[in-house]
Design a protein around this motif. Sequence first.
Motif, short mmCIF file in Angstrom:
data_model
loop_
_atom_site.label_atom_id
_atom_site.label_comp_id
_atom_site.label_asym_id
_atom_site.label_seq_id
_atom_site.Cartn_x
_atom_site.Cartn_y
_atom_site.Cartn_z
N ASP A 23 19.47 19.09 27.17
CA ASP A 23 18.15 19.52 26.69
C ASP A 23 17.98 21.04 26.81
O ASP A 23 16.96 21.53 27.33
CB ASP A 23 17.04 18.78 27.45
N ARG A 36 15.86 22.17 21.90
CA ARG A 36 14.49 21.66 21.91
C ARG A 36 13.65 22.33 20.81
O ARG A 36 12.77 21.72 20.22
CB ARG A 36 13.88 22.02 23.26
N LEU A 83 11.31 19.87 13.38
CA LEU A 83 11.58 18.62 12.68
C LEU A 83 12.13 18.85 11.27
O LEU A 83 13.06 18.17 10.84
CB LEU A 83 10.29 17.80 12.63
N ARG A 136 15.74 19.09 11.10
CA ARG A 136 16.51 17.90 11.52
C ARG A 136 16.26 16.72 10.58
O ARG A 136 16.89 15.67 10.73
CB ARG A 136 16.06 17.46 12.92
N ASP A 137 15.35 16.91 9.66
CA ASP A 137 14.92 15.81 8.81
C ASP A 137 16.11 15.18 8.07
O ASP A 137 16.95 15.89 7.52
CB ASP A 137 13.89 16.35 7.79
N VAL A 139 20.38 10.72 14.29
CA VAL A 139 20.28 11.34 15.62
C VAL A 139 20.40 10.31 16.74
O VAL A 139 19.75 9.26 16.70
CB VAL A 139 18.93 12.09 15.76
N ASP A 186 19.55 10.74 20.49
CA ASP A 186 18.93 11.74 21.38
C ASP A 186 18.89 11.19 22.81
O ASP A 186 17.99 10.44 23.16
CB ASP A 186 17.52 12.05 20.87
N TRP A 241 13.70 15.23 20.97
CA TRP A 241 13.26 15.18 19.58
C TRP A 241 12.52 13.86 19.34
O TRP A 241 12.82 13.10 18.41
CB TRP A 241 14.48 15.25 18.63
N THR A 242 11.53 13.59 20.15
CA THR A 242 10.84 12.31 20.03
C THR A 242 9.99 12.23 18.76
O THR A 242 9.48 11.17 18.41
CB THR A 242 9.95 12.04 21.26
N ASP A 243 9.87 13.37 18.06
CA ASP A 243 9.13 13.34 16.79
C ASP A 243 10.05 12.98 15.62
O ASP A 243 9.63 12.96 14.47
CB ASP A 243 8.51 14.73 16.53
N GLN A 244 11.36 12.74 15.92
CA GLN A 244 12.31 12.45 14.84
C GLN A 244 11.85 11.23 14.05
O GLN A 244 11.59 10.17 14.63
CB GLN A 244 13.69 12.16 15.47
N ARG A 276 17.57 6.25 14.59
CA ARG A 276 17.40 6.95 15.86
C ARG A 276 17.42 5.93 16.99
O ARG A 276 16.68 4.98 16.99
CB ARG A 276 16.07 7.72 15.88
#
Length: 430
Positions: A390, A395, A399, A402-403, A407, A409, A414-417, A427
């Motif tokens: 991390d 970090r 997004l 990475r879209d 992934v 993780d 990247w919990t918004d992935q 994911r």
Amino acid sequence: MVSDVELNVVVLGLGYIGLPTAAVIARTGAKVLGIDVHQSVVDTINSGKVHIEEVDLDGLVSGVVARGSLRASIQIEPADVFVIAVPTPFSDDRSPNIGYVLKAATSVAAVLKTGDTVILESTSPVGTTEQVRDLLAKLRPDLRAPGLGDGADYAVAYCPERVLPGRILVELIDNDRVIGGITPRCARKALAFYRRFVRGACVTTNSRAAEMTKLTENAFRDVNIAFANELSLVADTMGVDVWEVIRLANRHPRVNILQPGPGVGGHCIAVDPWFLVSADPKNTPLIRTAREVNDGKTEHVIARAAALIEANPGVAVACMGLAFKANIDDFRESPALKIAAALAQRFGSRVRIVEPYASSLPEAFDRTGATLIDVDTAIERCPVMIVLVDHDIFRSIPLEERDGKQVLDTRGIWTDQPPARTPQPLRLAV
Ligand code: SAJ
């Protein structure tokens, strides 16, 4: 914090703990001699440079060396205080190896004199400080050893380091210290030394309690990380986001769960609990199991990552990070390195390593075909990304960059992935 130009201090072992400790003591005005078995380390320090990365250490060392307060040598000299900060690795059977400590004590014995204080800082099995005292007593029968009869000509104590890599210079000064004397008098002599540079509270006890305290601190953390790692597997089975569960559970006033990851690395937490287990195997099922859970998590991640790579044939895979934790250049006992190397062995040149703290790939990647790339190249060319460390720089990848990536993780950065498109699942929760 007291300053006294007269005090002569020898620090044995100029590694991650010994060198910062030597430099901080030298800053108080004491004359410090650092001893190391490697001539290259001695030469580097005497030229005012450092051989390890630690925040602000380079400036401090160059300053105290230039002032003549710190110098290094492979040859010990007489002093008032001796601080032993050498490694205590474990052997193949996971029993602790205190050979370096006893070797250091042997060299101290050669120059020991009345009034001296010998302090062990290395993480050590319970009873090691007494073994150091016994060795000194045997090698120097001309001096009265503490705790073996009336009076004593020198003091022996244990004071474990507790500093966190990346914050060593701050924590050396601000953390509380536990000081365990062979006798209460030994503890008081060591206390007077630590008061010179420690701002935190210094608490005295006996050497065995201090030794066990150090092992307990790291075993506590290992057990708690194991709990988080076990949860991550259960959450994966349940199809629940473990990061969210931990965030929510931690809103309870008496719950404070640590973070899951790819396993536990470094040379302390993955090692020290074994010192307790090997001392009392029958009574340590929890500590042993925690070690096994944390090591097992690394194997689990290797299997999950391999499955993801196989589900995306032909494409380049970015392994994000090799360090054992965030924002440092220390790769010792690193689960990230172990995972990336296992994937490189299996998938060869498809594997790209992103590690801003490495200038070249470690030996484990020799002949695998894996290459070192930077963050921007990874974003451009790698449809599959496996987050192993991390680091702040990872970090901060937004997004939109990475879209559409596949992934895995392992650090929850990247919990918004968004859910990936193909193949399923895109994911993974671990
Ligand atoms: N880790 C997790 N989840 C967490 C916290 C850590 O997976 O929530 C992992 C890290 O990624 C890393 C490993 O655990 O791989 C160890 O990292 P760490 O930050 O917990 O500890 P270290 O090894 O850098 O330093 C520890 C510290 N001990 C404690 O916090 C009880 C430090 O204070 C000690 O001085 C040091 O060990 C030592 O030298 O013994």
